[in-house]
Design a protein around this motif. Structure first.
Motif, PDB file in Angstrom:
ATOM      1  N   ALA A  16      32.404 -21.793  68.673  1.00 40.59           N
ATOM      2  CA  ALA A  16      32.016 -20.579  69.397  1.00 40.59           C
ATOM      3  C   ALA A  16      32.583 -20.587  70.815  1.00 40.59           C
ATOM      4  CB  ALA A  16      30.493 -20.458  69.430  1.00 40.59           C
ATOM      5  N   ARG A  19      36.383 -19.860  70.792  1.00 38.54           N
ATOM      6  CA  ARG A  19      36.687 -18.445  70.566  1.00 38.54           C
ATOM      7  C   ARG A  19      36.398 -17.603  71.807  1.00 38.54           C
ATOM      8  NH1 ARG A  19      33.861 -18.207  64.561  1.00 38.54           N
ATOM      9  NH2 ARG A  19      35.448 -19.476  63.490  1.00 38.54           N
ATOM     10  N   ARG A  20      35.290 -17.881  72.466  1.00 45.10           N
ATOM     11  CA  ARG A  20      34.954 -17.115  73.667  1.00 45.10           C
ATOM     12  C   ARG A  20      35.961 -17.370  74.781  1.00 45.10           C
ATOM     13  NH1 ARG A  20      29.306 -18.949  72.490  1.00 45.10           N
ATOM     14  NH2 ARG A  20      28.238 -17.171  71.498  1.00 45.10           N
ATOM     15  N   GLU A  21      36.350 -18.615  74.941  1.00 44.23           N
ATOM     16  CA  GLU A  21      37.312 -18.949  75.998  1.00 44.23           C
ATOM     17  C   GLU A  21      38.666 -18.310  75.730  1.00 44.23           C
ATOM     18  OE1 GLU A  21      37.216 -23.199  76.138  1.00 44.23           O
ATOM     19  OE2 GLU A  21      35.080 -23.224  76.668  1.00 44.23           O
ATOM     20  N   ALA A  23      39.174 -15.619  73.945  1.00 46.45           N
ATOM     21  CA  ALA A  23      38.996 -14.174  74.146  1.00 46.45           C
ATOM     22  C   ALA A  23      39.083 -13.827  75.628  1.00 46.45           C
ATOM     23  CB  ALA A  23      37.658 -13.721  73.569  1.00 46.45           C
ATOM     24  N   ARG A  98      36.026 -12.125  70.115  1.00 49.85           N
ATOM     25  CA  ARG A  98      34.838 -12.326  70.948  1.00 49.85           C
ATOM     26  C   ARG A  98      33.552 -12.021  70.185  1.00 49.85           C
ATOM     27  NH1 ARG A  98      35.932  -8.726  74.646  1.00 49.85           N
ATOM     28  NH2 ARG A  98      34.778  -7.152  73.482  1.00 49.85           N
ATOM     29  N   ASP A  99      33.550 -10.928  69.431  1.00 51.32           N
ATOM     30  CA  ASP A  99      32.324 -10.510  68.746  1.00 51.32           C
ATOM     31  C   ASP A  99      31.992 -11.394  67.550  1.00 51.32           C
ATOM     32  OD1 ASP A  99      32.330  -8.509  70.594  1.00 51.32           O
ATOM     33  OD2 ASP A  99      32.921  -6.916  69.197  1.00 51.32           O
ATOM     34  N   ALA A 101      32.360 -14.846  67.684  1.00 52.79           N
ATOM     35  CA  ALA A 101      32.381 -16.219  68.199  1.00 52.79           C
ATOM     36  C   ALA A 101      31.506 -17.147  67.373  1.00 52.79           C
ATOM     37  CB  ALA A 101      31.938 -16.241  69.659  1.00 52.79           C
ATOM     38  N   THR A 102      30.395 -16.636  66.852  1.00 49.79           N
ATOM     39  CA  THR A 102      29.478 -17.493  66.097  1.00 49.79           C
ATOM     40  C   THR A 102      29.610 -17.306  64.588  1.00 49.79           C
ATOM     41  OG1 THR A 102      27.712 -15.829  66.269  1.00 49.79           O
ATOM     42  CG2 THR A 102      27.820 -17.519  67.991  1.00 49.79           C
TER      43      THR A 102
END
Length: 230
Positions: A16, A19-21, A23, A98-99, A101-102
């Motif tokens: 997660a 992916r956020r980083e 994004a 981003r959406d 990530a989890t």
């Protein structure tokens, strides 16, 4: 003492965060950078992002339908879908990453370490040629390096480490024995996945690869049995 559940939680959280980083990096790219080439042969940034997010967007039924259109050839399917889906706007492509990530996804035959490896390698496929400072944390790199130095991965990417020692100069990690090949851990990881790195990234011995296999797998981020669907 860590339990198996803790390890799974740690890897899930690492995925997660990765992916956020990524994004965040992508959201700051100028428009021209989305058309820039990556370390994935023939793919621009937009195609790589579309490929990374494909598992989030495709149901098993859709995946099998797309695979059937490509006569069971995953590489052909991945290329066709990335080129088509990569036509989305940068905002849409970033949101897809981003959406989700989890989003819980395990590559067929690979498990969570392979899912993390897929995200890390493809993220570096983008940031490395653009010369964007993007340092993957050590704990993630260790999972990736353990995954891609396994015999399945080395065979998949056509890498021969006979009489070669890999040694990272930014973390305490080495693999194999023989002539020394050194560099940053994340650059060694890219080389192990068959990527052609910018000059000066690695020092010492050269990896011996099988050109035909290496070229065919140049877009892959992790060794998978693509005939299976999880």
């Amino acid at each position: 003492m860590k339990t198996e559940t803790t390890d799974i939680t740690d890897i899930t959280e690492a995925i997660a965060a990765q992916r956020r980083e990524l994004a965040g990096v992508l959201s700051a790219l100028p428009a021209a950078s989305w058309e820039a080439p990556t370390l994935c042969a023939g793919w621009r940034v937009r195609e790589v992002v579309a490929h990374v997010t494909m598992p989030f967007r495709y149901s098993t039924t859709r995946f099998l339908r797309e695979l059937l259109k490509s006569r069971g050839d995953f590489d052909r399917m991945a290329d066709r879908c990335a080129r088509r889906d990569g036509q989305a706007s940068p905002d849409e492509l970033v949101a897809g990453l981003r959406d989700n990530a989890t989003f819980h996804w395990k590559p067929p035959g690979g498990g969570l370490p392979a899912a993390l490896t897929h995200d890390v390698i493809h993220g570096l496929d983008i940031t490395t040629p653009l010369d964007i400072p993007f340092q993957v944390p050590e704990e993630r790199l260790r999972i990736v390096l353990e995954t891609i130095t396994g015999p399945k991965s080395l065979k998949h990417f056509g890498i021969d480490l006979t009489r070669v020692e890999l040694r990272a100069d930014d973390i305490d990690w080495s693999f194999g024995t023989g002539a020394l090949l050194s560099g940053r851990a994340q650059d060694l990881a890219l080389a192990l996945c068959g990527r052609d790195l910018p000059s000066g990234r690695l020092r010492g011995a050269s990896l011996i690869s099988q050109p035909a296999l290496g070229a065919r797998r140049a877009r892959d981020g992790v060794p998978l049995d693509h005939t299976e669907v999880g």
